[in-house]
Design a protein around this motif. Structure first.
Motif, PDB file in Angstrom:
ATOM      1  N   PRO A   1       0.823  -1.223   0.000  1.00  0.00           N
ATOM      2  CA  PRO A   1       0.000   0.000   0.000  1.00  0.00           C
ATOM      3  C   PRO A   1       0.847   1.260   0.000  1.00  0.00           C
ATOM      4  O   PRO A   1       2.018   1.248   0.396  1.00  0.00           O
ATOM      5  N   TYR A   2       0.239   2.348  -0.440  1.00  0.00           N
ATOM      6  CA  TYR A   2       0.888   3.656  -0.418  1.00  0.00           C
ATOM      7  C   TYR A   2       0.806   4.200   1.004  1.00  0.00           C
ATOM      8  O   TYR A   2      -0.277   4.337   1.577  1.00  0.00           O
ATOM      9  N   LEU A   3       1.954   4.528   1.595  1.00  0.00           N
ATOM     10  CA  LEU A   3       2.011   4.904   3.008  1.00  0.00           C
ATOM     11  C   LEU A   3       2.210   6.397   3.251  1.00  0.00           C
ATOM     12  O   LEU A   3       2.244   6.825   4.413  1.00  0.00           O
ATOM     13  N   LEU A   4       2.338   7.187   2.190  1.00  0.00           N
ATOM     14  CA  LEU A   4       2.763   8.571   2.373  1.00  0.00           C
ATOM     15  C   LEU A   4       1.633   9.597   2.269  1.00  0.00           C
ATOM     16  O   LEU A   4       1.888  10.797   2.337  1.00  0.00           O
ATOM     17  N   ARG A   5       0.412   9.143   2.130  1.00  0.00           N
ATOM     18  CA  ARG A   5      -0.704  10.081   2.040  1.00  0.00           C
ATOM     19  C   ARG A   5      -0.839  10.848   3.354  1.00  0.00           C
ATOM     20  O   ARG A   5      -1.051  10.277   4.421  1.00  0.00           O
ATOM     21  N   GLY A   6      -0.689  12.162   3.284  1.00  0.00           N
ATOM     22  CA  GLY A   6      -0.813  12.994   4.475  1.00  0.00           C
ATOM     23  C   GLY A   6       0.421  13.026   5.357  1.00  0.00           C
ATOM     24  O   GLY A   6       0.426  13.697   6.394  1.00  0.00           O
ATOM     25  N   VAL A   7       1.487  12.319   4.960  1.00  0.00           N
ATOM     26  CA  VAL A   7       2.717  12.278   5.764  1.00  0.00           C
ATOM     27  C   VAL A   7       3.605  13.476   5.408  1.00  0.00           C
ATOM     28  O   VAL A   7       3.871  13.732   4.232  1.00  0.00           O
ATOM     29  N   LYS A   8       4.074  14.196   6.406  1.00  0.00           N
ATOM     30  CA  LYS A   8       4.964  15.330   6.194  1.00  0.00           C
ATOM     31  C   LYS A   8       6.401  14.849   6.361  1.00  0.00           C
ATOM     32  O   LYS A   8       6.800  14.430   7.446  1.00  0.00           O
ATOM     33  N   VAL A   9       7.165  14.893   5.283  1.00  0.00           N
ATOM     34  CA  VAL A   9       8.547  14.406   5.299  1.00  0.00           C
ATOM     35  C   VAL A   9       9.482  15.595   5.461  1.00  0.00           C
ATOM     36  O   VAL A   9       9.606  16.431   4.568  1.00  0.00           O
ATOM     37  N   GLU A  10      10.142  15.690   6.611  1.00  0.00           N
ATOM     38  CA  GLU A  10      10.983  16.857   6.900  1.00  0.00           C
ATOM     39  C   GLU A  10      12.404  16.501   7.305  1.00  0.00           C
ATOM     40  O   GLU A  10      13.241  17.388   7.430  1.00  0.00           O
ATOM     41  N   ALA A  11      12.697  15.223   7.519  1.00  0.00           N
ATOM     42  CA  ALA A  11      14.024  14.841   8.015  1.00  0.00           C
ATOM     43  C   ALA A  11      14.672  13.824   7.092  1.00  0.00           C
ATOM     44  O   ALA A  11      13.997  13.015   6.441  1.00  0.00           O
ATOM     45  N   ALA A  12      15.998  13.879   7.022  1.00  0.00           N
ATOM     46  CA  ALA A  12      16.756  12.916   6.220  1.00  0.00           C
ATOM     47  C   ALA A  12      16.491  11.503   6.714  1.00  0.00           C
ATOM     48  O   ALA A  12      16.308  11.267   7.912  1.00  0.00           O
ATOM     49  N   ASP A  13      16.459  10.567   5.783  1.00  0.00           N
ATOM     50  CA  ASP A  13      16.291   9.133   6.062  1.00  0.00           C
ATOM     51  C   ASP A  13      14.903   8.770   6.595  1.00  0.00           C
ATOM     52  O   ASP A  13      14.690   7.654   7.053  1.00  0.00           O
ATOM     53  N   HIS A  14      13.970   9.713   6.524  1.00  0.00           N
ATOM     54  CA  HIS A  14      12.588   9.362   6.844  1.00  0.00           C
ATOM     55  C   HIS A  14      11.993   8.553   5.691  1.00  0.00           C
ATOM     56  O   HIS A  14      11.467   7.469   5.881  1.00  0.00           O
ATOM     57  N   VAL A  15      12.141   9.118   4.466  1.00  0.00           N
ATOM     58  CA  VAL A  15      11.617   8.443   3.269  1.00  0.00           C
ATOM     59  C   VAL A  15      12.654   8.504   2.158  1.00  0.00           C
ATOM     60  O   VAL A  15      13.194   9.579   1.868  1.00  0.00           O
ATOM     61  N   TRP A  16      12.936   7.349   1.566  1.00  0.00           N
ATOM     62  CA  TRP A  16      13.704   7.287   0.331  1.00  0.00           C
ATOM     63  C   TRP A  16      12.760   6.908  -0.795  1.00  0.00           C
ATOM     64  O   TRP A  16      11.767   6.188  -0.578  1.00  0.00           O
ATOM     65  N   ALA A  17      13.045   7.382  -1.984  1.00  0.00           N
ATOM     66  CA  ALA A  17      12.246   7.026  -3.160  1.00  0.00           C
ATOM     67  C   ALA A  17      13.179   6.552  -4.271  1.00  0.00           C
ATOM     68  O   ALA A  17      14.322   7.000  -4.367  1.00  0.00           O
ATOM     69  N   MET A  18      12.681   5.657  -5.109  1.00  0.00           N
ATOM     70  CA  MET A  18      13.489   5.124  -6.207  1.00  0.00           C
ATOM     71  C   MET A  18      12.668   5.084  -7.488  1.00  0.00           C
ATOM     72  O   MET A  18      11.462   4.827  -7.466  1.00  0.00           O
ATOM     73  N   ASP A  19      13.328   5.345  -8.588  1.00  0.00           N
ATOM     74  CA  ASP A  19      12.659   5.313  -9.886  1.00  0.00           C
ATOM     75  C   ASP A  19      13.687   5.016 -10.971  1.00  0.00           C
ATOM     76  O   ASP A  19      14.904   5.073 -10.731  1.00  0.00           O
ATOM     77  N   ILE A  20      13.196   4.719 -12.174  1.00  0.00           N
ATOM     78  CA  ILE A  20      14.027   4.458 -13.343  1.00  0.00           C
ATOM     79  C   ILE A  20      13.602   5.413 -14.446  1.00  0.00           C
ATOM     80  O   ILE A  20      12.406   5.668 -14.636  1.00  0.00           O
ATOM     81  N   SER A  21      14.564   5.951 -15.200  1.00  0.00           N
ATOM     82  CA  SER A  21      14.227   6.856 -16.296  1.00  0.00           C
ATOM     83  C   SER A  21      15.038   6.527 -17.544  1.00  0.00           C
ATOM     84  O   SER A  21      16.172   6.058 -17.462  1.00  0.00           O
ATOM     85  N   TYR A  22      14.432   6.792 -18.682  1.00  0.00           N
ATOM     86  CA  TYR A  22      15.055   6.613 -19.996  1.00  0.00           C
ATOM     87  C   TYR A  22      16.058   7.740 -20.250  1.00  0.00           C
ATOM     88  O   TYR A  22      15.773   8.911 -19.998  1.00  0.00           O
ATOM     89  N   ILE A  23      17.243   7.393 -20.741  1.00  0.00           N
ATOM     90  CA  ILE A  23      18.286   8.365 -21.047  1.00  0.00           C
ATOM     91  C   ILE A  23      18.729   8.204 -22.502  1.00  0.00           C
ATOM     92  O   ILE A  23      19.316   7.181 -22.871  1.00  0.00           O
ATOM     93  N   PRO A  24      18.455   9.185 -23.370  1.00  0.00           N
ATOM     94  CA  PRO A  24      18.862   9.078 -24.782  1.00  0.00           C
ATOM     95  C   PRO A  24      20.358   9.310 -24.959  1.00  0.00           C
ATOM     96  O   PRO A  24      20.977  10.093 -24.225  1.00  0.00           O
TER      97      PRO A  24
END
Length: 275
Positions: free
Chosen positions: A102-125
């Motif tokens: 489940p998505y856990l960040l709805r309404g969560v205020k992220v203000e400090a380092a190491d509270h939340v990390w995010a990861m993604d992949i992107s296309y690079i030409p």
């Protein structure tokens, strides 16, 4: 996996690996110059209009004088790993053996380092061809904690990025990704659960996808990738790494009150340790 220089015949290697012989001998067709140019433009349009699906992108291209069909646009989008972002019910089903968290960040205020990390992949030409860039970003500080460039979107290279981030920076309370098969695989999620990290996943195609890494993608593409024409994968890796070093340590961010991500990230960690 197939070693064509090995003493063991390719047919026998395929048998051992439980692969069809046709798969072992298959060589992927190179992407045409026309499609590479289309993919480059689609990537730019997707950054500016992330809500645009294949039909709208086709229409935008036609207004620029590019004749292309919706189905071909959809095929290229799939190859690039991009999709329209908008609010809709999550009707997707996980791949066999893959758990959706489940998505856990709805309404969560992220203000400090190491509270939340995010990861993604992107296309690079590149000048001839393309690669994929995976990155782990600390949400509060915008700092890129780890990254990798790869010619494929396989799970293994995503795991390498995650492991590097954890080795050098410990672990967050929450780790957020989309529902890509790389991130829902047991091999990936088991690393997080074993470390006691809560897993959060955006809904497939949801409006909030990429929201935590979006600024980084825009920055690196407009300030680095689109200004270059990498001739090789090693060149892409080297140039992207140099930019990320600048992005972390030398580029002030207005959202961080003029601080760099390094200053925000390590400053927050010192405050947490002092507390």
């Amino acid at each position: 996996m197939i070693d064509r220089e090995h003493d063991l015949p390719v047919s026998r290697q395929a048998e051992v690996l439980n692969l069809a012989r046709s798969t072992a001998y298959y060589k992927p067709r190179p992407v045409s110059a026309e499609d590479l140019a289309l993919m480059r433009r689609l990537d730019e349009l997707h950054l500016d209009f992330p809500f645009a699906g294949a039909r709208m992108l086709r229409s935008l291209l036609r207004r620029e004088g590019v004749s292309v069909g919706r189905r071909h646009v959809a095929t290229l989008m799939k190859r690039m790993g991009i999709a329209a972002i908008y609010r809709r019910p999550n009707t997707s089903k996980p791949a066999p053996g893959h758990k959706i968290y489940p998505y856990l960040l709805r309404g969560v205020k992220v203000e400090a380092a190491d509270h939340v990390w995010a990861m993604d992949i992107s296309y690079i030409p590149m000048r001839r061809g393309f690669v994929y860039l995976a990155a782990v970003v600390d949400v509060a500080s915008r700092r890129v904690l780890a990254h990798r460039v790869s010619i494929t979107m396989e799970t293994a290279f995503c795991i390498e990025v995650l492991e590097e981030a954890m080795v050098h920076h410990g672990k967050p309370m929450i780790f957020n990704t989309d529902q890509g098969s790389q991130f829902t695989s047991h091999a990936f999620t088991s690393l997080l659960t074993a470390a006691g990290i809560s897993i959060s996943m955006d809904g497939k195609g949801a409006w909030r996808d990429n929201v935590f890494v979006e600024r980084f993608w825009r920055s690196i593409k407009y300030e680095e990738v689109y200004l270059k024409a990498y001739d090789s994968v090693p060149e892409a890796r080297s140039s992207i790494s140099k930019y990320i070093t600048f992005y972390n340590s030398g580029r002030p961010h207005s959202s961080l009150d003029g601080r760099t991500p390094d200053e925000a990230y390590f400053g927050d960690r010192q405050i947490a340790l002092a507390a």
